[in-house]
Structure formats: structure tokens, C-alpha cells
Write a protein that holds these residues in place. Sequence first.
Motif, PDB file in Angstrom:
ATOM      1  N   LYS A  78       0.843  -1.190   0.000  1.00 55.65           N
ATOM      2  CA  LYS A  78       0.000   0.000   0.000  1.00 55.65           C
ATOM      3  C   LYS A  78       0.887   1.252   0.000  1.00 55.65           C
ATOM      4  O   LYS A  78       1.896   1.315   0.697  1.00 55.65           O
ATOM      5  N   ARG A  79       0.433   2.224  -0.782  1.00 55.79           N
ATOM      6  CA  ARG A  79       1.190   3.476  -0.888  1.00 55.79           C
ATOM      7  C   ARG A  79       0.519   4.524  -0.004  1.00 55.79           C
ATOM      8  O   ARG A  79      -0.662   4.810  -0.167  1.00 55.79           O
ATOM      9  N   ILE A  80       1.298   5.052   0.921  1.00 57.65           N
ATOM     10  CA  ILE A  80       0.739   5.964   1.933  1.00 57.65           C
ATOM     11  C   ILE A  80       1.203   7.397   1.682  1.00 57.65           C
ATOM     12  O   ILE A  80       2.376   7.628   1.367  1.00 57.65           O
ATOM     13  N   ALA A  81       0.273   8.350   1.851  1.00 53.79           N
ATOM     14  CA  ALA A  81       0.648   9.772   1.859  1.00 53.79           C
ATOM     15  C   ALA A  81       0.367  10.283   3.265  1.00 53.79           C
ATOM     16  O   ALA A  81      -0.654   9.942   3.857  1.00 53.79           O
ATOM     17  N   TYR A 110       4.252   1.552   2.533  1.00 54.36           N
ATOM     18  CA  TYR A 110       5.378   2.481   2.712  1.00 54.36           C
ATOM     19  C   TYR A 110       4.908   3.896   2.417  1.00 54.36           C
ATOM     20  O   TYR A 110       3.885   4.096   1.748  1.00 54.36           O
ATOM     21  N   ILE A 111       5.643   4.868   2.948  1.00 52.01           N
ATOM     22  CA  ILE A 111       5.248   6.266   2.747  1.00 52.01           C
ATOM     23  C   ILE A 111       5.819   6.745   1.417  1.00 52.01           C
ATOM     24  O   ILE A 111       7.037   6.825   1.241  1.00 52.01           O
ATOM     25  N   GLU A 112       4.902   7.047   0.508  1.00 51.94           N
ATOM     26  CA  GLU A 112       5.295   7.487  -0.829  1.00 51.94           C
ATOM     27  C   GLU A 112       5.672   8.974  -0.800  1.00 51.94           C
ATOM     28  O   GLU A 112       6.635   9.388  -1.423  1.00 51.94           O
ATOM     29  N   THR A 167       8.844  14.956  -0.498  1.00 52.88           N
ATOM     30  CA  THR A 167       7.997  15.917   0.219  1.00 52.88           C
ATOM     31  C   THR A 167       7.432  16.929  -0.770  1.00 52.88           C
ATOM     32  O   THR A 167       8.023  17.173  -1.828  1.00 52.88           O
ATOM     33  N   MET A 168       6.314  17.521  -0.396  1.00 58.04           N
ATOM     34  CA  MET A 168       5.736  18.578  -1.207  1.00 58.04           C
ATOM     35  C   MET A 168       5.061  19.584  -0.291  1.00 58.04           C
ATOM     36  O   MET A 168       4.221  19.214   0.532  1.00 58.04           O
ATOM     37  N   PHE A 169       5.472  20.849  -0.428  1.00 60.72           N
ATOM     38  CA  PHE A 169       4.818  21.934   0.305  1.00 60.72           C
ATOM     39  C   PHE A 169       3.827  22.577  -0.655  1.00 60.72           C
ATOM     40  O   PHE A 169       4.218  23.034  -1.729  1.00 60.72           O
ATOM     41  N   LEU A 170       2.560  22.571  -0.269  1.00 56.08           N
ATOM     42  CA  LEU A 170       1.543  23.214  -1.110  1.00 56.08           C
ATOM     43  C   LEU A 170       1.091  24.479  -0.395  1.00 56.08           C
ATOM     44  O   LEU A 170       0.461  24.415   0.668  1.00 56.08           O
ATOM     45  N   SER A 221      -2.027  10.814  -8.902  1.00 60.18           N
ATOM     46  CA  SER A 221      -0.844  10.561  -9.730  1.00 60.18           C
ATOM     47  C   SER A 221       0.186   9.702  -8.982  1.00 60.18           C
ATOM     48  O   SER A 221       0.955   8.988  -9.613  1.00 60.18           O
ATOM     49  N   PHE A 222       0.158   9.734  -7.665  1.00 60.12           N
ATOM     50  CA  PHE A 222       1.065   8.850  -6.909  1.00 60.12           C
ATOM     51  C   PHE A 222       0.390   7.527  -6.512  1.00 60.12           C
ATOM     52  O   PHE A 222       0.956   6.752  -5.752  1.00 60.12           O
ATOM     53  N   ASN A 223      -0.820   7.315  -7.027  1.00 59.40           N
ATOM     54  CA  ASN A 223      -1.541   6.060  -6.720  1.00 59.40           C
ATOM     55  C   ASN A 223      -1.649   5.760  -5.238  1.00 59.40           C
ATOM     56  O   ASN A 223      -1.385   4.643  -4.775  1.00 59.40           O
ATOM     57  N   ILE A 224      -2.043   6.775  -4.482  1.00 53.53           N
ATOM     58  CA  ILE A 224      -2.080   6.642  -3.019  1.00 53.53           C
ATOM     59  C   ILE A 224      -3.273   5.783  -2.570  1.00 53.53           C
ATOM     60  O   ILE A 224      -4.399   5.972  -3.018  1.00 53.53           O
TER      61      ILE A 224
END
Length: 206
Positions: A2-5, A31-33, A55-58, A79-82
Amino acid sequence: MKRIAVLVSGGGTNLQALIDAIKNNYITEGYIEIVFSNKKDAYGLERAIKSGIKTMFLDPKEFKSREEYDEYLSGKMNSFNIDLICLAGYMRILTEKFLDKFKGKIMNIHPALLPSFGGPGMYGLNVHKAVIESGVKITGCTVHFVNKGVDTGPIIIQKCVAVDDNDTPETLQKKILEYEHKAYPEAVKLFTENRLKIVDKRVRII
Ligand code: GRF
């Protein structure tokens, strides 16, 4: 896998607990994507970078509305398939549209035993002040799925912490955080192993 955000706004000790649980092979099926933040200086971003996580700062200032912000965030999740979104001290209410899109896939951790001491305004030390003023003898933390209310979603895991006579909001916060760092990895582990089933308002562990 599983892909985690993970979404953070601050210190990110819960993020750290998840990072450690994956490193130590407590969580093996996820895992943390990526880690997102709405605050540029959130220490959680540093923690992610130190562990080699994207990381991404929005910046909220770059969007016209909350809807646009969440629309963009939702695009990123796709897009990251979270598979799972973990709110870890994320200080923004998500829009209805975002919540609809990721129903059953968003978790949050709250530093009290919900449904008590939750809802609008119940964050940070406010929670622990209210707990002490109320005179309750037991508090704790709750990991829950996020629904459209504030702190009202189906409860996954709770842990109890005693309120002692000499506790202050600060000592309670510190004590509870230790339990949060156990509870969040437990809930995420169960999710990544497909062991959580939401039945109406209840979460069955299967
Ligand atoms: C925690 O107390 C959590 O329960 C609440 O926000 C705080 C975040 O702390 N939702 P940290 O950023 O994980 O250290």
C-alpha cells in the motif's frame, strides 16, 4: 504494497512513528510514498527528507479557494496512486469533494477519547485543558477514519491514559503523544494488511 501519503502541518512526531514502524518492519505491507504540508516550515517535512521520503509543500496562498487547493491535492494523490492518506497534525479541514473521493482511505489521530473532546476548536492544548477542566479520570487517543464531520468518523483504535491530580495540559499532551505513537502505526498496519472493515459507524478488525 500500500502506498501511503502523510499530511502534516507541524512537528510530525506521529509521522516519525510511522517512518520508524516501517523501518523496523512493524509495518511491512505499506510504505510512505510522499509527505505533504501546508506549512513551509513544518518540521515534519525535515523528518521526511532525513528518511529519504519525497515531500511537497503546497502553499495555500497560491490557490484561489480551499476547493482548488484540495482539487490539486487530490490530483497528486491520484498521480502517486495513493491507497491511504494519514493526517498527522494536519491543521486544515478537508473539503467535502476530497473526502468523498477518498472515503474509507483517510485516517486521523486525535489526542482524546472520541467522541468526547473532539470537534471544532479541539486541537493542541485546548483538548487537554478541556479534559482537565471536565474532571474526567481517563483520557487517551483515537485513530479514526475521516468522514464529513470534525472528529466524528469510524473509530479504529483507542488507547487510555489516566489523568492524574497533578497533570497539566502540557504533561497530559506529552503522556498521550507516547500512546499516539503506538496507536497510529497499529492502525496503519491493520489497514495495509486489509484487516479493517467499516460496517456502518463501526470498524471491525478482521
Ligand atoms: C497530535 O497530538 C495529534 O493527535 C493531533 O495533532 C498532534 C500532532 O503532533 N492531531 P505531531 O505533529 O504528530 O507531533
